[in-house]
Design a protein around this motif. Structure first.
Motif, PDB file in Angstrom:
ATOM      1  N   THR A 139      63.066  14.960  57.817  1.00  0.00           N
ATOM      2  CA  THR A 139      62.133  15.001  56.692  1.00  0.00           C
ATOM      3  C   THR A 139      60.703  14.944  57.223  1.00  0.00           C
ATOM      4  O   THR A 139      60.482  14.716  58.417  1.00  0.00           O
ATOM      5  CB  THR A 139      62.372  13.814  55.752  1.00  0.00           C
ATOM      6  N   VAL A 140      59.751  15.118  56.334  1.00  0.00           N
ATOM      7  CA  VAL A 140      58.349  14.993  56.721  1.00  0.00           C
ATOM      8  C   VAL A 140      58.069  13.594  57.258  1.00  0.00           C
ATOM      9  O   VAL A 140      57.415  13.419  58.292  1.00  0.00           O
ATOM     10  CB  VAL A 140      57.428  15.302  55.515  1.00  0.00           C
ATOM     11  N   GLU A 141      58.613  12.577  56.553  1.00  0.00           N
ATOM     12  CA  GLU A 141      58.400  11.196  56.978  1.00  0.00           C
ATOM     13  C   GLU A 141      59.004  10.930  58.353  1.00  0.00           C
ATOM     14  O   GLU A 141      58.404  10.230  59.174  1.00  0.00           O
ATOM     15  CB  GLU A 141      59.015  10.225  55.960  1.00  0.00           C
ATOM     16  N   THR A 157      58.768  16.902  45.472  1.00  0.00           N
ATOM     17  CA  THR A 157      57.937  17.298  46.616  1.00  0.00           C
ATOM     18  C   THR A 157      56.467  16.996  46.383  1.00  0.00           C
ATOM     19  O   THR A 157      55.687  16.945  47.329  1.00  0.00           O
ATOM     20  CB  THR A 157      58.097  18.800  46.920  1.00  0.00           C
ATOM     21  N   LEU A 159      49.592  16.494  63.811  1.00  0.00           N
ATOM     22  CA  LEU A 159      50.450  17.536  63.265  1.00  0.00           C
ATOM     23  C   LEU A 159      50.431  18.795  64.121  1.00  0.00           C
ATOM     24  O   LEU A 159      51.471  19.425  64.350  1.00  0.00           O
ATOM     25  CB  LEU A 159      50.031  17.863  61.829  1.00  0.00           C
ATOM     26  N   LEU A 188      56.399  20.978  54.265  1.00  0.00           N
ATOM     27  CA  LEU A 188      56.481  21.360  55.666  1.00  0.00           C
ATOM     28  C   LEU A 188      57.888  21.881  55.963  1.00  0.00           C
ATOM     29  O   LEU A 188      58.881  21.347  55.471  1.00  0.00           O
ATOM     30  CB  LEU A 188      56.175  20.149  56.550  1.00  0.00           C
ATOM     31  N   TRP A 209      53.795  19.745  65.943  1.00  0.00           N
ATOM     32  CA  TRP A 209      54.438  20.974  65.473  1.00  0.00           C
ATOM     33  C   TRP A 209      54.562  21.993  66.603  1.00  0.00           C
ATOM     34  O   TRP A 209      55.568  22.688  66.700  1.00  0.00           O
ATOM     35  CB  TRP A 209      53.651  21.575  64.306  1.00  0.00           C
ATOM     36  N   VAL A 224      60.514  21.610  57.612  1.00  0.00           N
ATOM     37  CA  VAL A 224      61.467  20.814  58.394  1.00  0.00           C
ATOM     38  C   VAL A 224      62.880  21.142  57.926  1.00  0.00           C
ATOM     39  O   VAL A 224      63.082  21.768  56.882  1.00  0.00           O
ATOM     40  CB  VAL A 224      61.160  19.308  58.241  1.00  0.00           C
ATOM     41  N   VAL A 263      52.144  18.960  54.413  1.00  0.00           N
ATOM     42  CA  VAL A 263      52.658  17.586  54.423  1.00  0.00           C
ATOM     43  C   VAL A 263      52.316  16.887  53.114  1.00  0.00           C
ATOM     44  O   VAL A 263      53.161  16.187  52.534  1.00  0.00           O
ATOM     45  CB  VAL A 263      52.093  16.801  55.624  1.00  0.00           C
ATOM     46  N   LYS A 307      54.726  17.814  50.682  1.00  0.00           N
ATOM     47  CA  LYS A 307      56.098  17.695  51.187  1.00  0.00           C
ATOM     48  C   LYS A 307      56.765  19.064  51.318  1.00  0.00           C
ATOM     49  O   LYS A 307      57.939  19.242  51.002  1.00  0.00           O
ATOM     50  CB  LYS A 307      56.934  16.800  50.263  1.00  0.00           C
TER      51      LYS A 307
END
Length: 238
Positions: A164-166, A104, A228, A137, A232, A139, A132, A135
């Protein structure tokens, strides 16, 4: 803590032997918890130890020494600067080592040194940006064990891939409008061709977007924070 302990040890070394504090210090040498802590801190900084032995081979004292036996002629101020330098090196190595093997923190570990970041201004956007960068966040990829549907998949699009974040930042069609605004700023700041080249890198350009790239661009980071926040809020149904 390390600096305070070692700086005090240096001051003690330079006090005359006839002073009471020096005599008490030597008297407690073999049983002093402070002495053990002090030597432990010195080892962390790779500071050497010179033992002073009385006639009869009993330890009278030990002194801090720099590499190559240096330090005998140094005053307290010189030692203070040396300890400050060595402490920074130790702290930096410990910081880097603590991130080894943590997937992460793979983007965050690309930083050369920890430092104050001006884009952490206490806003909701800066909170999301920090998550973010790490890594972290919330999600589905990270919350699947306790979210309502127990799934890692993105429920905002029909691609059938993990959220995922990406994916949220670069791929999900749910945030296409917000992403267009972000990409307009990115193309303006670094050029479309250069951005396309970043997209095929291992991180897909994410380090550049979150300000962890060598070419950190504050305008891009601010645009990322705006993205973001809006993405979000849309994800949460706000």
């Amino acid at each position: 803590m390390i600096k305070a302990v070692l700086n005090y040890k240096v001051r003690i070394e330079r006090i005359e032997n006839k002073r009471w504090i020096k005599r008490i210090f030597k008297w407690n040498l073999s049983v002093s918890l402070y002495e053990k802590i002090c030597w432990g801190h010195a080892r962390k900084l790779n500071i050497q130890k010179m033992v002073c032995v009385r006639i009869g081979r009993t330890v009278d004292d030990w002194l801090l020494r720099g590499h190559g036996g240096k330090g005998m002629e140094w005053n307290c101020n010189k030692w203070k600067k040396e300890i400050e330098k060595l402490t920074k090196v130790y702290g930096l190595n410990k910081w880097k080592h603590s991130m080894n093997g943590k997937t992460t923190l793979i983007w965050y570990a690309s930083k050369n040194v920890p430092r104050f970041e001006i884009f952490y201004d206490g806003s909701f956007g800066s909170q999301l940006l920090f998550a973010v960068r790490c890594k972290a966040l919330s999600v589905n990829r990270h919350t699947c064990r306790w979210n309502e549907r127990n799934t890692r998949l993105c429920l905002k699009c029909n691609r059938g891939v993990e959220e995922t974040v990406e994916h949220l930042v670069l791929e999900c069609s749910k945030y296409e409008h917000e992403r267009e605004s972000l990409m307009d700023v990115v193309h303006e700041q670094c050029g479309e061709n250069k951005w396309n080249a970043r997209c095929v890198e291992e991180d897909s350009g994410m380090r550049y977007l979150v300000g962890l790239d060598e070419e950190c661009n504050m305008t891009v980071v601010d645009a990322m924070k705006d993205f973001l926040v809006h993405a979000w809020n849309k994800r949460q149904g706000c």
